[in-house]
Design a protein around this motif. Structure first.
Motif, PDB file in Angstrom:
ATOM      1  N   MET A 197      77.960  50.110  23.043  1.00 52.22           N
ATOM      2  CA  MET A 197      77.571  48.848  22.855  1.00 52.22           C
ATOM      3  C   MET A 197      76.033  48.533  23.034  1.00 52.22           C
ATOM      4  O   MET A 197      75.429  49.184  24.124  1.00 52.22           O
ATOM      5  N   LYS A 198      75.312  48.079  22.046  1.00 52.06           N
ATOM      6  CA  LYS A 198      73.896  47.938  22.235  1.00 52.06           C
ATOM      7  C   LYS A 198      73.672  46.431  22.380  1.00 52.06           C
ATOM      8  O   LYS A 198      74.355  45.599  21.795  1.00 52.06           O
ATOM      9  N   VAL A 199      72.752  46.178  23.270  1.00 58.92           N
ATOM     10  CA  VAL A 199      72.433  44.779  23.412  1.00 58.92           C
ATOM     11  C   VAL A 199      70.968  44.495  22.708  1.00 58.92           C
ATOM     12  O   VAL A 199      70.096  44.818  22.798  1.00 58.92           O
ATOM     13  N   ILE A 200      70.865  43.393  21.784  1.00 57.66           N
ATOM     14  CA  ILE A 200      69.871  43.151  21.312  1.00 57.66           C
ATOM     15  C   ILE A 200      69.317  41.892  21.316  1.00 57.66           C
ATOM     16  O   ILE A 200      69.978  40.675  21.197  1.00 57.66           O
ATOM     17  N   LEU A 201      68.188  41.746  22.054  1.00 54.92           N
ATOM     18  CA  LEU A 201      67.639  40.354  22.452  1.00 54.92           C
ATOM     19  C   LEU A 201      66.726  39.676  21.360  1.00 54.92           C
ATOM     20  O   LEU A 201      65.818  40.780  21.145  1.00 54.92           O
ATOM     21  N   ILE A 202      66.767  38.546  20.905  1.00 51.54           N
ATOM     22  CA  ILE A 202      66.051  38.055  19.695  1.00 51.54           C
ATOM     23  C   ILE A 202      65.135  36.971  20.227  1.00 51.54           C
ATOM     24  O   ILE A 202      65.844  35.701  20.803  1.00 51.54           O
ATOM     25  N   ASN A 203      63.826  36.993  20.043  1.00 57.45           N
ATOM     26  CA  ASN A 203      62.990  35.754  20.208  1.00 57.45           C
ATOM     27  C   ASN A 203      62.844  35.279  18.867  1.00 57.45           C
ATOM     28  O   ASN A 203      62.070  35.916  17.955  1.00 57.45           O
ATOM     29  N   PRO A 204      63.238  34.018  18.775  1.00 62.45           N
ATOM     30  CA  PRO A 204      63.034  33.290  17.240  1.00 62.45           C
ATOM     31  C   PRO A 204      61.602  33.263  17.101  1.00 62.45           C
ATOM     32  O   PRO A 204      60.945  32.820  17.976  1.00 62.45           O
ATOM     33  N   ARG A 205      61.365  33.100  15.705  1.00 63.69           N
ATOM     34  CA  ARG A 205      59.994  32.679  15.288  1.00 63.69           C
ATOM     35  C   ARG A 205      59.745  31.214  15.305  1.00 63.69           C
ATOM     36  O   ARG A 205      60.802  30.347  14.863  1.00 63.69           O
ATOM     37  N   ASN A 206      58.623  30.792  15.592  1.00 60.73           N
ATOM     38  CA  ASN A 206      58.276  29.534  15.917  1.00 60.73           C
ATOM     39  C   ASN A 206      57.240  29.068  14.607  1.00 60.73           C
ATOM     40  O   ASN A 206      56.236  29.559  14.476  1.00 60.73           O
ATOM     41  N   LYS A 207      57.800  28.243  13.734  1.00 60.40           N
ATOM     42  CA  LYS A 207      57.114  28.047  12.428  1.00 60.40           C
ATOM     43  C   LYS A 207      55.735  27.437  12.755  1.00 60.40           C
ATOM     44  O   LYS A 207      55.076  27.522  11.831  1.00 60.40           O
ATOM     45  N   LEU A 208      55.704  26.767  13.710  1.00 58.72           N
ATOM     46  CA  LEU A 208      54.521  25.914  13.905  1.00 58.72           C
ATOM     47  C   LEU A 208      53.223  26.777  14.320  1.00 58.72           C
ATOM     48  O   LEU A 208      52.118  26.426  14.228  1.00 58.72           O
ATOM     49  N   PHE A 209      53.398  27.808  14.809  1.00 58.05           N
ATOM     50  CA  PHE A 209      52.453  28.954  15.098  1.00 58.05           C
ATOM     51  C   PHE A 209      51.890  29.666  13.959  1.00 58.05           C
ATOM     52  O   PHE A 209      52.680  30.519  13.391  1.00 58.05           O
ATOM     53  N   LEU A 210      50.725  29.084  13.255  1.00 60.30           N
ATOM     54  CA  LEU A 210      50.151  29.840  12.461  1.00 60.30           C
ATOM     55  C   LEU A 210      49.051  30.975  12.503  1.00 60.30           C
ATOM     56  O   LEU A 210      48.731  31.604  11.772  1.00 60.30           O
ATOM     57  N   LYS A 211      49.160  31.421  13.876  1.00 62.19           N
ATOM     58  CA  LYS A 211      48.407  32.579  14.174  1.00 62.19           C
ATOM     59  C   LYS A 211      47.021  32.463  13.925  1.00 62.19           C
ATOM     60  O   LYS A 211      46.230  33.425  13.630  1.00 62.19           O
ATOM     61  N   GLY A 212      46.431  31.186  13.631  1.00 63.76           N
ATOM     62  CA  GLY A 212      45.250  30.848  13.522  1.00 63.76           C
ATOM     63  C   GLY A 212      44.250  31.103  14.684  1.00 63.76           C
ATOM     64  O   GLY A 212      44.754  31.379  15.768  1.00 63.76           O
ATOM     65  N   GLU A 213      42.944  30.613  14.822  1.00 59.83           N
ATOM     66  CA  GLU A 213      42.019  30.703  15.609  1.00 59.83           C
ATOM     67  C   GLU A 213      42.481  29.688  16.987  1.00 59.83           C
ATOM     68  O   GLU A 213      42.484  30.186  18.025  1.00 59.83           O
ATOM     69  N   ASN A 214      43.156  28.469  16.389  1.00 66.02           N
ATOM     70  CA  ASN A 214      43.506  27.692  17.790  1.00 66.02           C
ATOM     71  C   ASN A 214      44.875  27.809  18.040  1.00 66.02           C
ATOM     72  O   ASN A 214      45.507  26.680  18.653  1.00 66.02           O
ATOM     73  N   ASP A 215      45.662  28.591  17.497  1.00 66.29           N
ATOM     74  CA  ASP A 215      47.140  28.710  17.819  1.00 66.29           C
ATOM     75  C   ASP A 215      47.495  29.760  18.304  1.00 66.29           C
ATOM     76  O   ASP A 215      46.921  30.867  18.268  1.00 66.29           O
ATOM     77  N   PHE A 216      48.516  29.814  19.199  1.00 67.17           N
ATOM     78  CA  PHE A 216      49.143  31.000  19.971  1.00 67.17           C
ATOM     79  C   PHE A 216      50.583  30.759  20.205  1.00 67.17           C
ATOM     80  O   PHE A 216      51.023  29.549  20.339  1.00 67.17           O
ATOM     81  N   SER A 217      51.544  31.813  20.496  1.00 66.48           N
ATOM     82  CA  SER A 217      52.854  31.683  20.760  1.00 66.48           C
ATOM     83  C   SER A 217      52.796  31.737  22.364  1.00 66.48           C
ATOM     84  O   SER A 217      52.043  32.668  22.847  1.00 66.48           O
TER      85      SER A 217
ATOM     86  N   LYS B 258      67.362  46.809  23.052  1.00 62.87           N
ATOM     87  CA  LYS B 258      66.293  46.612  22.368  1.00 62.87           C
ATOM     88  C   LYS B 258      65.735  45.054  22.203  1.00 62.87           C
ATOM     89  O   LYS B 258      66.677  44.022  22.288  1.00 62.87           O
ATOM     90  N   VAL B 259      64.623  44.844  22.051  1.00 66.16           N
ATOM     91  CA  VAL B 259      64.024  43.472  21.789  1.00 66.16           C
ATOM     92  C   VAL B 259      63.430  43.288  20.383  1.00 66.16           C
ATOM     93  O   VAL B 259      63.011  43.951  19.789  1.00 66.16           O
ATOM     94  N   ILE B 260      63.812  42.309  19.837  1.00 62.64           N
ATOM     95  CA  ILE B 260      63.290  41.748  18.266  1.00 62.64           C
ATOM     96  C   ILE B 260      62.587  40.736  18.367  1.00 62.64           C
ATOM     97  O   ILE B 260      63.197  39.575  18.901  1.00 62.64           O
ATOM     98  N   ASP B 261      61.205  40.765  18.635  1.00 60.50           N
ATOM     99  CA  ASP B 261      60.199  39.473  18.845  1.00 60.50           C
ATOM    100  C   ASP B 261      60.065  39.149  17.179  1.00 60.50           C
ATOM    101  O   ASP B 261      58.781  39.552  16.846  1.00 60.50           O
ATOM    102  N   ALA B 262      60.661  38.096  16.820  1.00 60.89           N
ATOM    103  CA  ALA B 262      60.534  37.483  15.271  1.00 60.89           C
ATOM    104  C   ALA B 262      59.210  36.561  15.449  1.00 60.89           C
ATOM    105  O   ALA B 262      58.542  36.296  14.329  1.00 60.89           O
ATOM    106  N   ASP B 263      58.764  36.050  16.606  1.00 57.12           N
ATOM    107  CA  ASP B 263      57.672  35.260  16.755  1.00 57.12           C
ATOM    108  C   ASP B 263      56.248  35.899  16.398  1.00 57.12           C
ATOM    109  O   ASP B 263      55.176  35.282  16.198  1.00 57.12           O
TER     110      ASP B 263
END
Length: 462
Positions: free
Chosen positions: A1-21, A42-47
């Motif tokens: 049994m493998k445990v996979i933790l998922i951090n969903p993507r937040n589409k508001l964060f554009l990863k621009g100069e003034n944006d951060f997750s 394992k961790v899957i960080d989609a954000d």
């Protein structure tokens, strides 16, 4: 049994100069506990990674377990898609958690293919669940969960809390790309900043609020707090910390000890925190400033004495102005939060809030404001349902944005009056000398259409 933790993507964060997750503190804490207990994981960080729900789903087999974080806002769309795709791909058990999940657990289980919702702080519950699932045993006796059983949904509304926070390991920072989460909120509290949590729970009973971690306040020891601060500085070269505690200054003895150790260890870290106005005194704030505090966020909610009493804030306007005067005198950077349109709020109440906002802006403080929204499990939620408020679907929760408008006007103002007061207060803040540059950033981020929607009620007779 493998445990996979998922951090969903937040589409508001554009990863621009003034944006951060914001770093997923809850998920990272649970990941650390799972690892400590020897489960393959394992961790899957989609954000912070360009990965699709379909790609995530392909990593699952029937024997695996998914842990998906569920929060309101844009990330909810992604979380729902991930759950749907995992179920298409396999019969893996899907466990969800997060503030929204345990606010509306039955809706989560009805509207998604998730199997279990963890109610409250998940570190201990998740280990109990994983142990039983690995053995193939029933989870019926596990407390503080909702779960599907054939065509039925069973569970308990009791929120789990952990008494001794010191027994928890530090969040699993190393399982995430921490560099993607380091941000520079402002030079006054660091060019490279990360969040920390030193306590959980809120002992107050505000009617608009549902406390994510229960009403019993608990704290980590000062030794543990200092150790994590040193770790973050040494490993990730940070110079700032944002403390996310709901009531960081509530225990003066803890903060005195912490400040003394910060200076003793010569950590040289700038930091920000959140506090109540009734915690603020001159000597107290002077002490934390000497230990690196550069910004305080106050949750005041209203400038009306009547509304403070109605919402059971356990705070007076005199205490609010006294706190502001202390912070202004010491030149502490300041952000104050407000809510507009609360049950039975009048135009006069809103004008008193406007007066307080003007006072804050005059002294170079910044405010944030949103329309009142009824939170499930809060004291005012039943009142809202009686007034015709309809429970949200998950898609509606995904679209949540308290600055766009209100879904239920619980106040004594007309809809036009409420919109006008919101615009009046917000634009006063944006156009003040201190926050004008923030207004330009707001314009750049959201566009002229959004700005026009805010100011329109001021000029069209509403």
């Amino acid at each position: 049994m493998k445990v996979i933790l998922i951090n969903p993507r937040n589409k508001l964060f554009l990863k621009g100069e003034n944006d951060f997750s914001m770093f997923p503190m809850g998920l990272a804490s649970i990941a650390s506990v799972i690892r400590e207990n020897g489960f393959e994981m394992k961790v899957i960080d989609a954000d912070t990674n360009n990965i699709t729900p379909e790609q995530i789903a392909k990593t699952f087999t029937d024997d695996d377990v998914a842990l998906v974080q569920i929060n309101a806002g844009n990330s909810l769309y992604y979380a729902m898609d991930v759950i749907k795709e995992i179920r298409k791909q396999s019969n893996a058990k899907i466990i969800t958690g997060g503030a929204l999940a345990y606010s509306i657990p039955e809706r989560i289980l009805k509207e998604t293919e998730a199997d279990i919702v963890v109610m409250g702080e998940g570190e201990e519950i998740v280990i109990e669940l994983l142990t039983l699932l690995k053995k193939g045993e029933s989870i019926k006796k596990v407390k503080n969960i909702y779960y599907k059983e054939e065509d039925k949904i069973n569970g308990s509304d009791e929120i789990a809390t952990i008494k001794d926070l010191d027994k928890l390991p530090f969040p699993a920072w190393d399982l995430f790309n921490v560099e993607d989460y380091i941000h520079k909120p402002a030079i006054y509290y660091g060019k490279r900043c990360l969040p920390m949590v030193t306590s959980r729970g809120c002992p107050f009973s505000c009617k608009y609020c549902f406390p994510n971690h229960g009403r019993i306040w608990r704290t980590r020891s000062v030794d543990k707090i200092i150790l994590e601060m040193k770790l973050l500085k040494e490993k990730y070269n940070i110079d700032g910390i944002q403390f996310l505690d709901d009531n960081f200054l509530i225990n003066k003895k803890k903060i005195e000890d912490m400040c003394r150790e910060i200076k003793k260890e010569k950590l040289d870290l700038k930091w920000a925190c959140q506090a109540r106005a009734d915690s603020i005194t001159y000597d107290y704030i002077k002490m934390i400033m000497d230990a690196g505090c550069r910004k305080i966020r106050l949750g005041v909610e209203s400038g009306s004495e009547r509304m403070l009493k109605l919402m059971n804030k356990n705070l007076t306007l005199k205490q609010v102005y006294s706190a502001l005067d202390v912070l202004i005198k010491l030149k502490m950077k300041l952000r104050v939060g407000f809510i507009l349109g609360m049950p039975n709020e009048t135009k006069q109440d809103a004008l008193e809030t406007y007066k307080l906002v003007k006072y804050i802006n005059k002294h170079k403080g910044y405010i944030s404001i949103g329309y009142y929204y009824p939170l499930p499990k809060s004291e005012w939620y039943e009142y809202a349902l009686e007034r015709g408020f309809k429970e949200r679907t998950l898609n509606e929760w995904a679209e949540q944005d308290k600055t766009k408008g209100f879904e239920l006007n619980s106040s004594q103002m007309s809809d036009k009056e409420l919109k006008r007061m919101y615009s009046k207060i917000l634009m006063s803040n944006v156009l003040s000398s201190y926050t004008f540059h923030r207004g330009l950033l707001y314009l750049k981020k959201y566009g002229i259409k959004r700005i026009f929607g805010i100011i329109q009620p001021l000029y069209n007779g509403e």
